[in-house]
Scaffold this active site. Structure first.
Site, PDB file in Angstrom:
ATOM      1  N   LYS A 154       1.922  11.207  -2.029  1.00  0.00           N
ATOM      2  CA  LYS A 154       3.257  10.618  -2.127  1.00  0.00           C
ATOM      3  C   LYS A 154       3.938  11.130  -3.388  1.00  0.00           C
ATOM      4  O   LYS A 154       3.285  11.271  -4.434  1.00  0.00           O
ATOM      5  CB  LYS A 154       3.096   9.095  -2.153  1.00  0.00           C
ATOM      6  CG  LYS A 154       4.363   8.279  -2.087  1.00  0.00           C
ATOM      7  CD  LYS A 154       3.993   6.789  -2.065  1.00  0.00           C
ATOM      8  CE  LYS A 154       5.209   5.887  -1.915  1.00  0.00           C
ATOM      9  NZ  LYS A 154       4.824   4.466  -1.841  1.00  0.00           N
ATOM     10  N   SER A 176       3.480  -1.191   1.325  1.00  0.00           N
ATOM     11  CA  SER A 176       3.956   0.188   1.474  1.00  0.00           C
ATOM     12  C   SER A 176       2.902   1.194   1.922  1.00  0.00           C
ATOM     13  O   SER A 176       3.242   2.340   2.232  1.00  0.00           O
ATOM     14  CB  SER A 176       4.581   0.678   0.165  1.00  0.00           C
ATOM     15  OG  SER A 176       5.876   0.146   0.020  1.00  0.00           O
ATOM     16  N   SER A 187       7.016   2.013   2.043  1.00  0.00           N
ATOM     17  CA  SER A 187       7.674   3.168   1.449  1.00  0.00           C
ATOM     18  C   SER A 187       6.877   4.463   1.570  1.00  0.00           C
ATOM     19  O   SER A 187       7.456   5.534   1.441  1.00  0.00           O
ATOM     20  CB  SER A 187       7.950   2.891  -0.021  1.00  0.00           C
ATOM     21  OG  SER A 187       6.737   2.766  -0.745  1.00  0.00           O
TER      22      SER A 187
END
Lengths: 490, 97
Positions: free
Chosen positions: A75, A174, A150
Site C-alpha cells: 500500500k 481498511s 482504504s
C-alpha cells in the site's frame, strides 16, 4: 498466480527463477491496470534487480527466507526509500522518503520482491478507494464496483491474481472490508504486533499493518515475517512472535466459537441474504467440530460513534505536520506564513480528509473535549471490556465482516455516513485492539463476501488456525473466478 | 432520527486547523456533521462517570531507550523534500512583521 508459499518452493528448487516470477507478475499487472488501476507506481527496475540478486543467492546454495522470490505489493502508505510515497494524497504527490518502513524492510529480509505501491483512499480515510487523489481502483469481480478501502489497490491486485500477497493497513476495517469485497484473506493483527515505523500515520492508537493474501497460509507466513518489536516504534510490543503456520489445523475439535447476537440482529436488518450466508458459515464451523456459544458485546452498537470521534481527533493532530515547510506541497503566497499553511492544506487535502480534520479539531477543542473526545475514550473502555468478557467464554468470535457485497462506484460518495457505516462490523475490533481476519465465505448475488474471525490480543495463531480449517473445508475462494484475472489463473 | 444542527462554529474550527474552507465546503460539512451527530449523540445515553478513559489498548508504560548517540538522518536527506530551504535551514514566508 499460485499461492506465495508455492512460488517460494518452486524458486528454492530452481524450477522457476525469481526473475521469471517477477516478470510474470509485472506483465499481469500491466495487462490489468487499464481496467483495475490498482497501482500508483510500479517498482519494476528495483524489483528485477532484487530478483536477480536473489537468484544468485539461491544458485550459491543460500535460502533467502520464507518469502523467497515472492512478488509482494505494498500500500502506498508505506515508505520505500527513494521511491515516491503519496498515501493517495496530492499533498505528498512528489514525496520521496529518505528511509523505508520497517514492515517493508522485513518483507525484503524474508526474500519478498516488492513489486509496486498500491492505490488507497487518501491517508487511509475511506471504505471504497474512491477518496484517492489519483483516481479510483476497481473490483476484479465486477469493474463497475469498488474494491473496498482504504487498502483497495492491495485487495484488487491480489483478488485478480497478479500477486499472491500485498501489505495493507487497517484503522477501522481498511484491510478486512476490501479483503471481503475482493475474495481474499485480510488480517488486522493485534495493535502493536507490527511496527508502524515508516507507515504514514492516520490515527495512531488504531493504525496497524497486516497481510492481504490469496490463502490463509500466506497470511500466516507474511505476519511471521513482519511481526515483532522494533525499537523505532515505541508502541510495537515486545511479545514473542510464534510460528503462525504451526497453528494451522484442519479440524476445530475443542474450539469454542462465539456468535454475537448484537451483530446478528444488525446483519438481519441490513441484508437477509447476507444473514443467511453467515448462518451457513457458522454451521460449517460447527461441522468442523467447533462448539458454538452465544457471547454478548452490548456496547458494539456505540462503535461507530466512538470511532468517528477518536479517529478524526487523532488524524487532526497527525495531519498538522502537512504545513508546506519540511516536505510536501507548498502553495506560495506573498502574505504571511499562516496564510501559506491554510492555502497549502486547502489545495493539498481532498474533501474526506478536510471533513475529518474539521471534525477532529472540533472534538478536541476547548469546551467540547469532555463531551466528545473524553466520553468516546470512556466508551472505548466499555467496548474493550466487552471483548475481554467474551473471550472468557470463547476462543474466537465469528461474525460478518461486512453488511453487503461490493457496491457500485459512486453509490456512497455523496453520503459520508453511509460510507462510514460500511465499517460497522470491523470498527469494534480496532477500538479494542484485538486481531481480526476476513476469510472468503461464499457469494451473495454473485459477489464475494468474507467471514470475520476475531481473537484475544496476540492470539493471531488461533484466529489463523480457525480460518485455515474453514478455508480448507469450504474452498470458497477457489470455487469461482473473478471477471478480471491474471492470465496465469485462466 | 432528526438531523439537528450542531453547536459548531466551522469558521473558528477551520482557523484552529489552519485549513482554508470555501463557503460551499463549510455548508456541506455542517449538513453532513448534523447527520453524523445523530449517531454521536447516542454516546450521551451511557453513564460513563466512573469509567476510565482508554487512550491506547496495549499494556505499555513509558518506553526508555539506552542513552547512546546513534547516527540520524543526514542533513541533505532531511532537507531533500523541502519546498524551500537556505543553507542548513527550512525557509518559510515571513512569520513576524
Amino acid at each position: 498466480m499460485r499461492c506465495g508459499h508455492e512460488i517460494r518452493e518452486a524458486v528454492i528448487r530452481r524450477q522457476v527463477s525469481a526473475e521469471e516470477v517477477t516478470r510474470a507478475a509485472l506483465a499481469s499487472i500491466e495487462a490489468l491496470e487499464p481496467t483495475l488501476h490498482a497501482y500508483l507506481c510500479l517498482l519494476a527496475e528495483r524489483a528485477l534487480k532484487h530478483a536477480r540478486v536473489l537468484d544468485q543467492r539461491i544458485a550459491a546454495g543460500d535460502d533467502p527466507g520464507p518469502l523467497a522470490g515472492v512478488p509482494v505489493a505494498v500500500k502506498d502508505i508505506f515508505c520505500v526509500a527513494g521511491e515516491v510515497t503519496t498515501a493517495g494524497s496530492k499533498i505528498l504527490a512528489n514525496f520521496r522518503p529518505p528511509y523505508s518502513a520497517t514492515a517493508v524492510e522485513r518483507l525484503e529480509a524474508a526474500g519478498a520482491i516488492i513489486i509496486g505501491k498500491t492505490n488507497m483512499d487518501e491517508f487511509a480515510m475511506g471504505s471504497s478507494c474512491e477518496n484517492s487523489a489519483f483516481g479510483e481502483t476497481r473490483n476484479p469481480w465486477d469493474p463497475s464496483r469498488v474494491p473496498g478501502g482504504s487498502s483497495g489497490g492491495s485487495a484488487s491486485t491480489v483478488g485478480a491474481g497478479s500477486v499472491p500477497i500485498a501489505l495493507g493497513t487497517d484503522t477501522g476495517g481498511s484491510i478486512r472490508e476490501p479483503a471481503s469485497f475482493c475474495n481474499i484473506v485480510g488480517l488486522k493483527p493485534t495493535y502493536g504486533r507490527v511496527s508502524r515505523y515508516g507507515m504514514i500515520a492516520f490515527a495512531s492508537s488504531l493504525d496497524q499493518a497486516g497481510p492481504m493474501t490469496g490463502c490463509v497460509r500466506d497470511a500466516a507466513i507474511t505476519l511471521g515475517a513482519i511481526a515483532g518489536h522494533d525499537p523505532r516504534d515505541a508502541t510495537s510490543v515486545d511479545e514473542p512472535v510464534p510460528d503462525f503456520c504451526a497453528g494451522l489445523r484442519t479440524d476445530l475439535n475443542g474450539i469454542r466459537i462465539g456468535i454475537v447476537p448484537e451483530f446478528e440482529e444488525h446483519i438481519a436488518q441490513s441484508d437477509p441474504d447476507m444473514a443467511a450466508l453467515y448462518r451457513r458459515a457458522y454451521e460449517d464451523l460447527r461441522a468442523l467440530g467447533a462448539q458454538l456459544v452465544e457471547v454478548h458485546l452490548p456496547h458494539v452498537r456505540y462503535g461507530l460513534a466512538t470511532y468517528y470521534l477518536i479517529a478524526p481527533a487523532e488524524c487532526s493532530s497527525n495531519l498538522a505536520r502537512y504545513d508546506g515547510v519540511r516536505y510536501g506541497l507548498r502553495v506560495e503566497t506573498d502574505k504571511d506564513v499562516y496564510t501559506m499553511f491554510e492555502q497549502t492544506r486547502a489545495a493539498g487535502f481532498g474533501p474526506e480528509v478536510k471533513r475529518r480534520i474539521i471534525l477532529g479539531t472540533y472534538a478536541l477543542s476547548a469546551g467540547y473535549y469532555d463531551a466528545y473526545y473524553l466520553r468516546a475514550q470512556k466508551v472505548r473502555t466499555l467496548i474493550k471490556r466487552d471483548f475481554d468478557d467474551a473471550f472468557t467464554q470463547c476462543d474466537v468470535i465469528a461474525s460478518p465482516a461486512v453488511s453487503c457485497p461490493a457496491f457500485a462506484l459512486g453509490a456512497k460518495t455523496a453520503d459520508p455516513v453511509a460510507m462510514y457505516l460500511m465499517d460497522y462490523f470491523t470498527i469494534p475490533m480496532s477500538l479494542a485492539g484485538v486481531p481480526a481476519l476476513s476469510v472468503p465465505a461464499g457469494y451473495v448475488r454473485d459477489l464475494p463476501v468474507g467471514l470475520q474471525l476475531t481473537g484475544p490480543a496476540f492470539a493471531e495463531a488461533g484466529v489463523l488456525g480457525v480460518a485455515y480449517a474453514y478455508e480448507q473445508a469450504t474452498g470458497h475462494a477457489q470455487s469461482r473466478r473473478p471477471a478480471v484475472m491474471a492470465a496465469a489463473h485462466r | 432520527m432528526s438531523n439537528k444542527p450542531i453547536d459548531m462554529d466551522i469558521a473558528h474550527v477551520a482557523k484552529l486547523a489552519r485549513l482554508a474552507l470555501t463557503d460551499d465546503e463549510a455548508a456541506q460539512f455542517a449538513a453532513q456533521f448534523a447527520h453524523l451527530f445523530t449517531y454521536i449523540r447516542q454516546l450521551q445515553e451511557l453513564d460513563v462517570d466512573t469509567i476510565p478513559a482508554t487512550a491506547q489498548v496495549i499494556p505499555l508504560r513509558n518506553v526508555m531507550r539506552d542513552d547512546i548517540v546513534t547516527p540520524s538522518l543526514e542533513r541533505d536527506a532531511a532537507l531533500g523534500n523541502a519546498p524551500d530551504w537556505e543553507g542548513p535551514y527550512f525557509r518559510t514566508p515571513r512569520i513576524l512583521e
